[in-house]
Each structure stands twice: as C-alpha cells, then as structure tokens.
Design an enzyme around this catalytic site. Structure first.
Site, PDB file in Angstrom:
ATOM      1  N   HIS A  70      44.872  48.802  41.541  1.00 55.42           N
ATOM      2  CA  HIS A  70      44.425  47.702  40.662  1.00 55.42           C
ATOM      3  C   HIS A  70      43.061  47.159  41.090  1.00 55.42           C
ATOM      4  O   HIS A  70      42.814  45.948  41.005  1.00 55.42           O
ATOM      5  CB  HIS A  70      45.462  46.565  40.639  1.00 55.42           C
ATOM      6  CG  HIS A  70      46.774  46.974  40.040  1.00 55.42           C
ATOM      7  ND1 HIS A  70      47.050  46.899  38.700  1.00 55.42           N
ATOM      8  CD2 HIS A  70      47.883  47.505  40.603  1.00 55.42           C
ATOM      9  CE1 HIS A  70      48.280  47.344  38.472  1.00 55.42           C
ATOM     10  NE2 HIS A  70      48.800  47.730  39.615  1.00 55.42           N
ATOM     11  N   ASN A 143      53.062  44.621  34.494  1.00 58.46           N
ATOM     12  CA  ASN A 143      52.195  45.640  33.892  1.00 58.46           C
ATOM     13  C   ASN A 143      52.270  45.542  32.372  1.00 58.46           C
ATOM     14  O   ASN A 143      53.027  44.741  31.841  1.00 58.46           O
ATOM     15  CB  ASN A 143      52.669  47.041  34.319  1.00 58.46           C
ATOM     16  CG  ASN A 143      52.194  47.426  35.713  1.00 58.46           C
ATOM     17  OD1 ASN A 143      51.124  47.022  36.145  1.00 58.46           O
ATOM     18  ND2 ASN A 143      52.992  48.205  36.399  1.00 58.46           N
TER      19      ASN A 143
END
Ligand code: NDP
Length: 519
Positions: A70, A143
């Site tokens: 990320h 997510n």
C-alpha cells in the site's frame, strides 16, 4: 475551473502572503538562502556555513521507509454521520444516535506498487478509515473487495513477494503471481475479483469499500453479534477497461490522486453509504461457510445489508506528507462496542500493523497529528524517540500509584468469549469444511457478472496468464486452469481456448483435483 471552497483558499493565500522572516530550523533569522559562504569567489566553502549543512542534511533525510504494501496512496478528511439506529447491536459511542457526526480520515491505495507507481494498476485498492471517536481512534483497515487471496497470515509475506519484483530480473513477474495463486486455490475468489473490471477502478471515488474481515458488535447487554462492514459508493461504480487502464498509466500515473484532490477542491464531496451484515453466534455455528474465512463472503440473501450511516470526504489534507504519508492505521484499534473475531487474517493483522508503524514512523507514531487521538490519552507510556507531547510532564510514570486519579473503567469490559476448541494444532486450510475454494467464485461468475463483465474477465485473465514463462510454464498454467474449471466449466473452457490449450487436456481429472487441493 471555478473553485467552490474559495474562502478557505483565500485564507491560505493571505497566510502565505504575510511577510515573515527566513530562519534556520532552530528559528535563527538569516539573510541568504541561495549562496554559500565561500573563501573568495573561486575558493572553497567554509564549514561554518551551518545553513548549507542543515539544508543538505535535512534533504538527505526526507524519505521515510515506504510502506512495504500500500505504498502509493491518497487521503482526505471527512465526516461520518449515523443515519440508522443500530444500538440494539452495538454500544459504540460513534453510533449512539441518529445524526451523530464523527470526524474521520480515509487513505486509499494500491497494494503491490511502489510509492511512485501508477494509480491504474490492476490491483486491489486499500480503503483504510480512521474515525476520531470519543472512545479513542477506531481504525477500519479494509479494501475495495470483500475477500482476500489468503486466509492464514503466515502466508502473507510469501504472497506479497509474488506481487513485487523478481529477485533476479527486478521486474514484476506473472510467473511468480500465477505460481502462487495456482498453488493456493483459496486465492481464486479474489483473483476473479482482481481480474474483473473492478480490478481497475476509474478512481477511488467510484469504488465500494469493505471492512472485509468479520468483526463483532457488542451491545449494552454485553451480547455479541458477528458483523461485516460495507461502504457503497454513492458516485456509482465506474471502472477502466484493461486497455483504458494501461493507457492512463502512460498519460497520468497519478490519475486517482488528481481525481480525488480536484473533486474535493471543487466541492464535489464523495460519499459512501455505510451498511453492515449481522450474524448471531448461533447462526455462525451452522452457516454453510466458515464465517471467519476471509476468502468467503456472507451471502446478502442470507444476511441482508442493514443501513447504518454515511461517510463524506470534504477536506483535502494541507500537506500530503504530513497527513497521508504519515497516517498509520491498525486493525488492532477497535473501540468499545466493536471487537475482533476469530478471522485468522484479522488476528495476524492485529499484531503486524502496529509493528509496521513502529518500524516506519517510530514508537511514538500515535503522536503524529493525523494519528493523534483528539480526546484524552492517559497512560504510563513514556520516553522514546520523537516524544513530542510533553511526555506526561511531572505526573507519575507508573501504575498503580498514590498520586493521580487515573483508573480502569469496568464498563469497558467485553463479554467472555467461548472458544470452540482447546486443542492447539496447525490450521489446515484445505481440511474438510475449509476446502471449498470454488463454489463462491462459480456463483460470482455465473450469477453476478454481466455478459460484458464475463467477456472482460476472461480476456483479462488470458492477457495476464500469457505473461507466464520459464520451465514451469505448462505446469503453472494447467494447475491454474484446473481451478477455473472447478469454479465453472464454461469459464475454464473460455480461458483454455484463449490460451490455445486443448480444453479436454486441461480439464481436471479426479487425480489432479486431489493433488491440487492438497498442494
Ligand atoms: P447478491 O446477489 O445478494 O449480491 C451480489 C453482490 O455482488 C452485491 O453486493 C453486488 O453489489 C456485487 N456485485 C455486482 N456486480 C459485481 C461485480 N462486477 N464485481 C463484484 N461485485 C459485484 O449475492 P450474494 O451476496 O449471495 O453473493 C454472490 C456472490 O457475489 C458472492 O459469491 C461474491 O462472489 C459476490 N459478492 C458478494 C458480496 C457479499 O458481501 N455478499 C459483495 C460483493 C460481491 P454492487 O452491485 O453494489 O457491487
């Protein structure tokens, strides 16, 4: 372009145009920020020009370790508003009355790429939320997909290595990715989401979010329900096709960042409806799927979405590094009324996220403004690098003590949790009852995807699998094809024929099925 939040911009510009003295980092005014102190125009520089050294030293230290996953992200502040009363399920103060508003921060991200990678890469998107609640900061670190590739955290590092660069070529490697996925059939459900057009969202505004894990709600009577969070985009789902995503990668690698910052600057505040699924402890015992398996969804036909609230992003951070790069989310941070579940991936993340932040930002990362709880923080943690909050001043640094009035609050105690087993053993993710990796991906393909979605999914998979090469190419392709066949014969046939493989030869035999599931 007309900017709707002009008063704010005027304030910023006025602040910037006020005359101020140029100073060193220690506040010492000095007169020259461009020329170095030199022994004559053609002579060497003098060591005593400490501003020169300060500028160069600070520059050398500008980068902090990028997130191992990320790394590329965008963020904004906003508001969560309760729209429906769910107090019969949860006593969380953040939900305690309809109309209640809580400040929050969201960081969206891609997963596998580096900090400078393209926003339109085919990848899941991170959807991490920090709610600044009066009971402390609650982080929901989800997510844009309700599921994940693996269900045992011990596999996480291996999995992520396959999404990063090959140790020899230093290039991304479809061979590594498909090798791992084909050897771990529980990944199939998420692989199909990833390869569908939802694997390339048009922007962060146009995708859903999911808490993904199963959590629990605890109410005022100390009763527990298992639950899942859903965030439904009110901008509508919008995706890039594979070709459009690849094209945008060349035109504007920061497309999603630009889209978010521009929309908010223009007063087009993105919103999501917050919904939950609720399952009783009794229902969990008999549900046909393991409700704590992160590779599975709970059917909304069995557990319909229940509305809870709405989130709106309405404030861009004034400085990207300060707020977005330094933001740190931890699934461990739940507040009273919301708690964990036995989801093994969640259990792993409870440990690993704060550990990652301590490594990347330091032990006192909770004091960085974007991470700091705006309400009272009282404890006996002291010292350490970059302690900048006064360090407790002269108050006692041990507990219990006879001097201060800081006490435990028994009302925060959660109900005891009855475990199903007291036998410690290695978790077999392919054991009876855990090994149906195919039914939900099959339902997804047959019942959820439109004809166009199906066509794009098949083409995206074929395109991605064509990148597999090397001596194990056939083995990897055939093993993965078996998984697609098991999810849906038509899907397997379409992919096999697109790869130029005789479907009869690729179709799983009884033997290969047993081998694959036990591998
Ligand atoms: P439902 O028909 O009740 O729900 C289907 C879900 O799929 C909806 O949430 C829908 O929401 C979502 N969806 C629609 N199109 C797509 C797409 N192209 N890509 C991803 N999601 C899409 O069925 P079930 O709840 O019984 O689930 C059936 C299958 O749907 C599951 O096996 C799973 O693969 C998939 N799914 C399930 C979800 C869940 O939480 N139950 C969530 C998302 C997908 P929307 O159109 O708003 O995205």
């Amino acid at each position: 372009m007309i900017l709707k939040n002009t008063p704010h911009l005027c304030k910023v510009l006025k602040h910037m145009s006020e005359e101020k003295k140029l100073t060193s980092a220690s506040g010492i005014p000095y007169f020259n920020n461009e020329d170095s102190l030199s022994a004559g125009p053609r002579g060497p520089l003098l060591l005593q020009d400490f501003i020169l050294h300060e500028k160069m030293a600070q520059f050398n230290r500008e980068r902090i370790p990028e997130r191992v996953v990320h790394a590329k992200g965008s963020g904004a502040f906003g508001t969560f508003t309760v729209t429906h009363d769910l107090t019969k399920y949860t006593r969380a103060k953040v939900f305690n009355h309809v109309g209640k508003k809580t400040r929050m921060f969201i960081r969206f991200s891609t997963v596998g790429g580096e900090k400078g990678s393209a926003d339109t890469e085919r990848d899941p998107r991170g959807f991490a939320i920090k709610f600044y609640t009066e009971d402390g900061n609650w982080d929901l670190v989800g997510n844009n997909t309700p599921i994940f590739f693996i269900k045992d955290p011990k596999k996480f590092g291996d999995f992520i290595h396959t999404q990063k660069r090959d140790p020899y070529t230093n290039c991304k490697s479809p061979t590594m990715m498909w090798d791992f996925w084909s050897l771990n059939p529980e990944s199939l459900h998420q692989v199909m989401f990833l390869m569908s057009d939802r694997g390339t969202p048009y922007s962060y505004r146009h995708m859903h979010g999911f808490g993904s894990h199963t959590f629990s709600f605890i109410n005022a009577n100390n009763e527990r329900h298992w639950m899942k969070f859903h965030f439904k985009t009110l901008q509508g789902i919008k995706n890039f096709s594979n070709e459009e995503a690849v094209k945008m990668k060349g035109e504007d690698a920061d497309h999603a960042q630009r889209d978010l910052v521009t929309a908010i600057d223009n007063g087009e505040y993105p919103k999501w409806a917050v919904k939950v699924q609720i399952m009783s402890e009794e229902q969990a015992r008999t549900y046909r799927w393991n409700p704590f398996d992160l590779t599975k969804t709970w059917s909304q036909k069995d557990f319909p979405l229940i509305p809870l609230g709405e989130i709106e992003l309405n404030e861009n951070p004034h400085n990207f590094f300060a707020d977005v790069e330094q933001s740190a989310f931890a699934p461990a941070h739940v507040v009273d009324g919301i708690s964990y579940s036995p989801d093994k991936m969640l259990q792993g993340r409870i440990l690993s996220y704060p550990d990652a932040h301590r490594y990347r930002l330091g032990g006192n990362y909770e004091q960085i403004p974007v991470n700091r709880c705006p309400f009272a923080v009282n404890n006996y943690q002291r010292d350490g690098q970059m302690r900048v909050d006064g360090n407790g001043g002269r108050s006692p640094n041990y507990f219990p003590n006879s001097f201060d009035s800081i006490r435990h609050d028994e009302s925060y105690k959660q109900p005891a949790w009855a475990l199903d087993s007291n036998i410690a053993d290695w978790y077999d993710r392919n054991a009876e009852g855990e090994n149906d990796h195919y039914t939900q991906p099959g339902i997804f393909y047959r019942e959820v995807l439109s004809q166009t979605d199906k066509k794009n999914l098949v083409n995206n998979i074929i395109g991605a699998m064509k990148g597999i090469d090397g001596p194990k190419k056939s083995e990897i392709i055939n093993r993965q094809l078996c998984h697609f066949f098991r999810a849906d014969i038509g899907l397997g046939m379409a992919i096999a024929s697109g790869l130029g493989i005789n479907p009869e030869e690729a179709m799983p035999t009884r033997h290969s099925a047993e081998h694959s599931v036990s591998s």
